[in-house]
Design a protein around this motif. Structure first.
Motif, PDB file in Angstrom:
ATOM      1  N   ALA A 124      43.183 -77.996  47.957  1.00 19.50           N
ATOM      2  CA  ALA A 124      41.911 -77.523  48.509  1.00 19.50           C
ATOM      3  C   ALA A 124      41.343 -76.331  47.737  1.00 19.50           C
ATOM      4  O   ALA A 124      40.133 -76.257  47.466  1.00 19.50           O
ATOM      5  CB  ALA A 124      42.080 -77.164  49.980  1.00 19.50           C
ATOM      6  N   GLY A 125      42.181 -75.397  47.365  1.00 25.57           N
ATOM      7  CA  GLY A 125      41.695 -74.206  46.674  1.00 25.57           C
ATOM      8  C   GLY A 125      41.456 -74.403  45.190  1.00 25.57           C
ATOM      9  O   GLY A 125      40.978 -73.479  44.515  1.00 25.57           O
ATOM     10  N   ARG A 126      41.765 -75.594  44.684  1.00 26.38           N
ATOM     11  CA  ARG A 126      41.616 -75.827  43.243  1.00 26.38           C
ATOM     12  C   ARG A 126      40.435 -76.729  42.907  1.00 26.38           C
ATOM     13  O   ARG A 126      40.131 -76.942  41.727  1.00 26.38           O
ATOM     14  CB  ARG A 126      42.886 -76.464  42.685  1.00 26.38           C
TER      15      ARG A 126
END
Length: 243
Positions: free
Chosen positions: A138-140
């Protein structure tokens, strides 16, 4: 007699439409001028009354616009199918993509994963969910702005892995195409064309649409990494693909 036809398209088909428009001018004496932008932006402009004769977008967007009455009834037809491929910055190791396990490893190793606002981006996010990696990645995930190739985020250093239509990645400087997604993870998008309900010369626009979908148009599409609807898909890709 006015023999100028204007069109709107997404960025994925811009190089192909430019080449075909030049062929049509030379062989048939018709001037065809397409303006390209992000697919979401083009659909918005059509809904707001943009003046043009032809429209070429991913089939999902075309179906929606046809239902809303923005396209002349019975004119929408599939033109080309484009595979989504993975790409990395030039000089970086090129990941192996022979299996789903390979793809999973490439995704997990990437620090930044670029994707588009178009149908290929939507399909990629869905695929990541099916692989059970939505939380881990998700954060990438880095979404390119509308109309901006996801591959440009590789050269700018914002991502080290990108996914988009082959036609939008294959000629970008500083970008190396690793290949299509393997097996059941393969993603393809069908691009359709249609005559806009507001076309000033619907008869001429329909003629041009036929030329875009002709054998010559299909041959040009193949040279640019796409295929025609009747072509046998690459091994491991279902005839319909995932759009």
């Amino acid at each position: 007699m006015n023999r100028v036809i204007s069109g709107l398209s997404s960025m994925a088909t811009r190089p192909l439409l430019a080449e075909l428009s030049e062929q049509i001018r030379l062989v048939h004496g018709l001037s065809v001028r397409f303006e390209a932008a992000g697919g979401v932006e083009v659909a918005r402009r059509v809904r707001e009354g943009a003046e043009a004769d032809l429209l070429v977008l991913a089939d999902g967007a075309m179906s929606a616009l046809e239902k809303e009455g923005h396209l002349a009834e019975g004119t929408v037809r599939p033109l080309w199918i484009s595979q989504v491929v993975a790409a990395v910055p030039e000089g970086s190791p090129v990941p192996e993509l022979a299996s789903e396990s390979d793809l999973r490893s490439a995704l997990e190793a990437a620090q930044g994963i670029a994707y588009s606002t178009g149908p290929s981006g939507t399909a990629l996010v869905e695929l990541i969910g099916r692989l059970g990696l939505a939380g881990a990645l998700a954060g990438r995930l880095v979404q390119a702005p509308p109309g901006v190739p996801a591959g440009s985020l590789l050269s700018s250093g914002r991502a080290d892995l990108a996914f988009q239509q082959r036609s939008e990645l294959m000629d970008l400087p500083g970008v190396v195409v690793a290949g299509p997604l393997p097996g059941d993870t393969a993603i393809s998008s069908t691009f359709s064309g249609g005559v806009l309900a507001s076309a000033s010369r619907p008869d001429l626009a329909l003629e041009v649409l036929g030329l875009l979908g002709s054998d010559t148009g299909s041959a040009t599409a193949r040279s640019m990494g796409m295929r025609a609807p009747g072509d046998v898909p690459p091994e491991g890709v279902s005839p319909s693909g995932r759009c």
